[in-house]
Write an enzyme that holds these catalytic residues in place. Sequence first.
Site, PDB file in Angstrom:
ATOM      1  N   GLU A 171     -11.173  -5.009  -2.637  1.00 45.12           N
ATOM      2  CA  GLU A 171     -10.470  -6.300  -2.621  1.00 45.12           C
ATOM      3  C   GLU A 171     -11.488  -7.449  -2.638  1.00 45.12           C
ATOM      4  O   GLU A 171     -12.606  -7.289  -2.142  1.00 45.12           O
ATOM      5  CB  GLU A 171      -9.590  -6.406  -1.367  1.00 45.12           C
ATOM      6  CG  GLU A 171     -10.379  -6.407  -0.064  1.00 45.12           C
ATOM      7  CD  GLU A 171      -9.505  -6.415   1.177  1.00 45.12           C
ATOM      8  OE1 GLU A 171      -9.687  -7.329   1.990  1.00 45.12           O
ATOM      9  OE2 GLU A 171      -8.666  -5.510   1.354  1.00 45.12           O
ATOM     10  N   HIS A 225      -4.501  -8.681   2.611  1.00 51.17           N
ATOM     11  CA  HIS A 225      -5.366  -8.768   3.792  1.00 51.17           C
ATOM     12  C   HIS A 225      -4.989  -9.973   4.660  1.00 51.17           C
ATOM     13  O   HIS A 225      -5.791 -10.869   4.903  1.00 51.17           O
ATOM     14  CB  HIS A 225      -6.839  -8.860   3.371  1.00 51.17           C
ATOM     15  CG  HIS A 225      -7.784  -8.417   4.455  1.00 51.17           C
ATOM     16  ND1 HIS A 225      -9.028  -7.915   4.192  1.00 51.17           N
ATOM     17  CD2 HIS A 225      -7.660  -8.411   5.825  1.00 51.17           C
ATOM     18  CE1 HIS A 225      -9.645  -7.619   5.334  1.00 51.17           C
ATOM     19  NE2 HIS A 225      -8.833  -7.917   6.332  1.00 51.17           N
ATOM     20  N   ILE A 226      -3.755  -9.946   5.155  1.00 47.20           N
ATOM     21  CA  ILE A 226      -3.239 -11.078   5.922  1.00 47.20           C
ATOM     22  C   ILE A 226      -2.869 -10.698   7.353  1.00 47.20           C
ATOM     23  O   ILE A 226      -2.137 -11.432   8.019  1.00 47.20           O
ATOM     24  CB  ILE A 226      -2.002 -11.694   5.225  1.00 47.20           C
ATOM     25  CG1 ILE A 226      -0.881 -10.656   5.078  1.00 47.20           C
ATOM     26  CG2 ILE A 226      -2.391 -12.287   3.868  1.00 47.20           C
ATOM     27  CD1 ILE A 226       0.444 -11.244   4.619  1.00 47.20           C
ATOM     28  N   ALA A 227      -3.391  -9.578   7.848  1.00 42.28           N
ATOM     29  CA  ALA A 227      -2.971  -9.101   9.165  1.00 42.28           C
ATOM     30  C   ALA A 227      -3.227 -10.122  10.263  1.00 42.28           C
ATOM     31  O   ALA A 227      -2.445 -10.242  11.209  1.00 42.28           O
ATOM     32  CB  ALA A 227      -3.662  -7.786   9.501  1.00 42.28           C
ATOM     33  N   GLY A 253      -7.812   2.290  19.373  1.00 46.41           N
ATOM     34  CA  GLY A 253      -8.355   1.202  20.163  1.00 46.41           C
ATOM     35  C   GLY A 253      -7.296   0.181  20.527  1.00 46.41           C
ATOM     36  O   GLY A 253      -6.099   0.486  20.611  1.00 46.41           O
ATOM     37  N   ARG A 254      -7.726  -1.050  20.718  1.00 47.42           N
ATOM     38  CA  ARG A 254      -6.829  -2.121  21.174  1.00 47.42           C
ATOM     39  C   ARG A 254      -5.638  -2.326  20.243  1.00 47.42           C
ATOM     40  O   ARG A 254      -4.500  -2.445  20.689  1.00 47.42           O
ATOM     41  CB  ARG A 254      -7.616  -3.442  21.293  1.00 47.42           C
ATOM     42  CG  ARG A 254      -8.623  -3.485  22.419  1.00 47.42           C
ATOM     43  CD  ARG A 254      -9.351  -4.819  22.415  1.00 47.42           C
ATOM     44  NE  ARG A 254     -10.151  -4.981  21.208  1.00 47.42           N
ATOM     45  CZ  ARG A 254     -11.441  -4.697  21.117  1.00 47.42           C
ATOM     46  NH1 ARG A 254     -12.080  -4.199  22.153  1.00 47.42           N
ATOM     47  NH2 ARG A 254     -12.113  -4.876  19.996  1.00 47.42           N
ATOM     48  N   ILE A 255      -5.908  -2.390  18.930  1.00 55.70           N
ATOM     49  CA  ILE A 255      -4.835  -2.682  17.981  1.00 55.70           C
ATOM     50  C   ILE A 255      -3.850  -1.527  17.904  1.00 55.70           C
ATOM     51  O   ILE A 255      -2.623  -1.736  17.864  1.00 55.70           O
ATOM     52  CB  ILE A 255      -5.416  -3.018  16.595  1.00 55.70           C
ATOM     53  CG1 ILE A 255      -6.253  -4.301  16.673  1.00 55.70           C
ATOM     54  CG2 ILE A 255      -4.301  -3.161  15.567  1.00 55.70           C
ATOM     55  CD1 ILE A 255      -7.022  -4.628  15.406  1.00 55.70           C
ATOM     56  N   ARG A 314      -9.470  -1.201   7.265  1.00 54.62           N
ATOM     57  CA  ARG A 314     -10.396  -1.490   6.174  1.00 54.62           C
ATOM     58  C   ARG A 314     -10.015  -0.644   4.967  1.00 54.62           C
ATOM     59  O   ARG A 314      -9.664   0.532   5.094  1.00 54.62           O
ATOM     60  CB  ARG A 314     -11.838  -1.187   6.582  1.00 54.62           C
ATOM     61  CG  ARG A 314     -12.397  -2.147   7.620  1.00 54.62           C
ATOM     62  CD  ARG A 314     -12.612  -3.539   7.027  1.00 54.62           C
ATOM     63  NE  ARG A 314     -13.122  -4.489   8.002  1.00 54.62           N
ATOM     64  CZ  ARG A 314     -12.364  -5.309   8.740  1.00 54.62           C
ATOM     65  NH1 ARG A 314     -11.041  -5.264   8.602  1.00 54.62           N
ATOM     66  NH2 ARG A 314     -12.912  -6.147   9.575  1.00 54.62           N
TER      67      ARG A 314
END
Length: 332
Positions: free
Chosen positions: A273, A293-295, A151-153, A244
């Site tokens: 997490e 989880h800092i993306a 997808g977009r990412i 995820r």
Amino acid sequence: MPLLRGKPELELVVWPEDRACDRRWLLENIHGAAGVIVMLTDKVDPELLEKAGSSLQVVSTMSVGYEHVDVNAVAKRGLKLGYTPDVLTDAVADLSVMLALMAGRNGGIGISVVQKGQWTEYPWAPFGFCGPQLSTTAASPTRKIGFIGFGRIAQATLARLVPFGITHCLYSSNPSSAPSSERDAQLAQKYNLQSVKRVDIDEVARESDVLFILAPGGSGTYHVVNETLLRKMKPTSILVNASRGTLVDSDALAKALREGWIWGAGIDVVEGEPQVSVDHPLVKEPKCVIVPHIASATLETRRDMATRAAQNLIAAILGGQMPAQVDLRGFA
């Protein structure tokens, strides 16, 4: 917050601390609300919706994913659901490339050596701390980058990798989605790649030098990266997960790293997490680079996400087009 405070017709009830909202506080304060802005850490379930009462019109989550929201319960009550796609695409793509570089070049091991004061124990050696190079070289002119989810990412990540000289892009996506051969040909031409090709997940695993996991969470992708898939990967390959934690079987990945099925892993998300202690199997693996989880954690992106979440809520309550609304048709 200024966007919300600028609407005098809205009465705001705000969690006062810069940390995840306490569940009890949320349950005690949501009654009578017309709308609620939530985070990934806030479980939106029938209990919460029941506490809110019949006045609730919209749930707006400050996230692109909404696995924490019971969409069937939301749809059943006729509520609107807002989310924040697009605004975090670039930040997540940036971090994905960073994790690939860190995992491939043994960045986690190197940082640990320095921070523990052990550098003197590792004098320079011809192949000390060496790992597979992300960019192409004269002697190694081919690089195949794989994606689970395109997808977009994923496409933004692909764009960032072009200057490294990558030559092929392989991806697997939802079997129910239609092939996009024309788009793939356009991407290959745009980035001067030998190919951009949709293949089955086993081929992605076998062929990729770096495999990026950038698919949605949920039951359909649970542990899509398991022992069977990891055994198909190259011993010099890198796995990156910035989607995820539930997509990757942590025990299987730890085993793959420990036994050398793959070279390394860069992980932004971990199943279960934030309950990830020093005894977690992935934390114990030196070749697994883990960040908490800092993306999306850039000042610019988090401001944009908050703005989008507020815009969604305001539009739903006061009338207008929500900038990003989840299509709930087919649910409930």
